[in-house]
Design an enzyme around this catalytic site. Structure first.
Site, PDB file in Angstrom:
ATOM      1  N   ARG A 117      -6.271 -11.138  -7.698  1.00  0.00           N
ATOM      2  CA  ARG A 117      -7.019  -9.894  -7.876  1.00  0.00           C
ATOM      3  C   ARG A 117      -6.322  -8.773  -7.098  1.00  0.00           C
ATOM      4  O   ARG A 117      -6.760  -8.374  -6.016  1.00  0.00           O
ATOM      5  CB  ARG A 117      -8.455 -10.084  -7.404  1.00  0.00           C
ATOM      6  N   ASP A 133      -4.964  -5.274  -5.689  1.00  0.00           N
ATOM      7  CA  ASP A 133      -5.689  -4.066  -5.313  1.00  0.00           C
ATOM      8  C   ASP A 133      -5.278  -2.869  -6.157  1.00  0.00           C
ATOM      9  O   ASP A 133      -4.273  -2.899  -6.870  1.00  0.00           O
ATOM     10  CB  ASP A 133      -5.419  -3.733  -3.835  1.00  0.00           C
ATOM     11  N   TYR A 138       5.521 -12.300  -3.502  1.00  0.00           N
ATOM     12  CA  TYR A 138       5.365 -10.850  -3.546  1.00  0.00           C
ATOM     13  C   TYR A 138       6.634 -10.185  -3.043  1.00  0.00           C
ATOM     14  O   TYR A 138       7.356 -10.733  -2.211  1.00  0.00           O
ATOM     15  CB  TYR A 138       4.211 -10.388  -2.646  1.00  0.00           C
ATOM     16  N   ARG A 146       0.442  -6.344   2.922  1.00  0.00           N
ATOM     17  CA  ARG A 146       0.589  -4.937   3.303  1.00  0.00           C
ATOM     18  C   ARG A 146       0.472  -4.752   4.823  1.00  0.00           C
ATOM     19  O   ARG A 146       1.151  -3.885   5.396  1.00  0.00           O
ATOM     20  CB  ARG A 146      -0.437  -4.088   2.556  1.00  0.00           C
TER      21      ARG A 146
END
Length: 247
Positions: free
Chosen positions: A50, A52, A110, A197
């Site tokens: 999910r 952002d 990622y 992040r």
């Protein structure tokens, strides 16, 4: 009834993330509408990650159930003309009816892109974080090395994570530089809300000399809570792939 697995790529700039929500358009919502139109059924996809608002993907995964006679491998080609240009289904295939994208052992990868130069580049504003201060790649690499392994990452997630456990395993975290572009590539068995992040923001502080690379060890041990780097902005983050089968 059969279950179809989709691999989905998207530019998340203009979306309020993956998951359907009442206050803005999302990737999941757009996929549901396009697939419902294609099949004539009420389709609701289930996503693996999910992401952002503002975060991108090259290899997110979703499944849905359908009675359509469209061959599984043809769903990608069939639905893409019904999608906006910033969302593309790159592959479709049939999976067992009990296969769930969030209940399988997987390796998620990622990338986070940092444009490290004095002036911003308007052509990279949607896919990189502009950092105007010089960054020391070697310090970032050293700091990154401490994240590898199984750790409790409670200091590296948003307080609203909702996860049952904050223990995760990071298999690798590499820092590469090509000209003005620094790319962080991280692979693990799962990531907490904002974890990548916040790690990125912490590595940038190490690269700027605002913290020692060794200070990361204390943060991972649970010390100095609240002393991590700021959460990096979303536009530099890309979900590259989800590989099933574990590692």
């Amino acid at each position: 009834m059969k279950r179809i697995k989709l691999t989905v790529a998207y530019d998340g700039t203009d979306y309020c993330g993956w998951q359907v929500q009442p206050n803005g358009i999302t990737i999941e919502e757009v996929l549901n509408k396009a697939l419902s139109r294609l099949t004539g059924e009420e389709i609701a996809v289930t996503g693996a990650s999910r992401t952002d608002a503002g975060v991108h993907a090259e290899g997110n995964v979703a499944v849905f159930d359908t009675s359509s006679t469209i061959p599984p491998e043809r769903f990608a080609c069939a639905v893409n003309p019904l999608l906006p240009e910033d969302i593309v289904v790159v592959q479709s295939e049939e999976v067992p009816t009990d296969w769930h994208p969030r209940r399988q052992a997987s390796v998620k990868t990622y990338e986070y892109r940092i444009l490290n130069r004095e002036m911003p580049d308007p052509l990279r504003r949607r896919d990189a974080w502009h950092v105007s201060f010089p960054l020391d790649k070697e310090k970032m690499c050293l700091a990154a090395s401490y994240f590898v392994g199984e750790h409790d990452f409670r200091n590296f997630c948003n307080i609203h994570t909702g996860a049952k456990t904050t223990v995760r395993t990071v298999f690798s975290l590499d820092v590469e530089r090509a000209g003005d572009l620094i790319t962080l590539r991280i692979s693990g068995n799962g990531f907490l809300y904002n974890m990548v992040r916040i790690i990125t923001g912490t590595l940038v502080e190490a690269g700027r000399g605002f913290r020692s690379p060794e200070s990361v060890k204390e943060l991972i041990k649970g010390e100095n809570k609240g002393k991590t780097g700021a959460t990096a902005p979303p536009q530099g983050l890309v979900l590259k792939s989800i590989e099933y089968g574990g590692k």
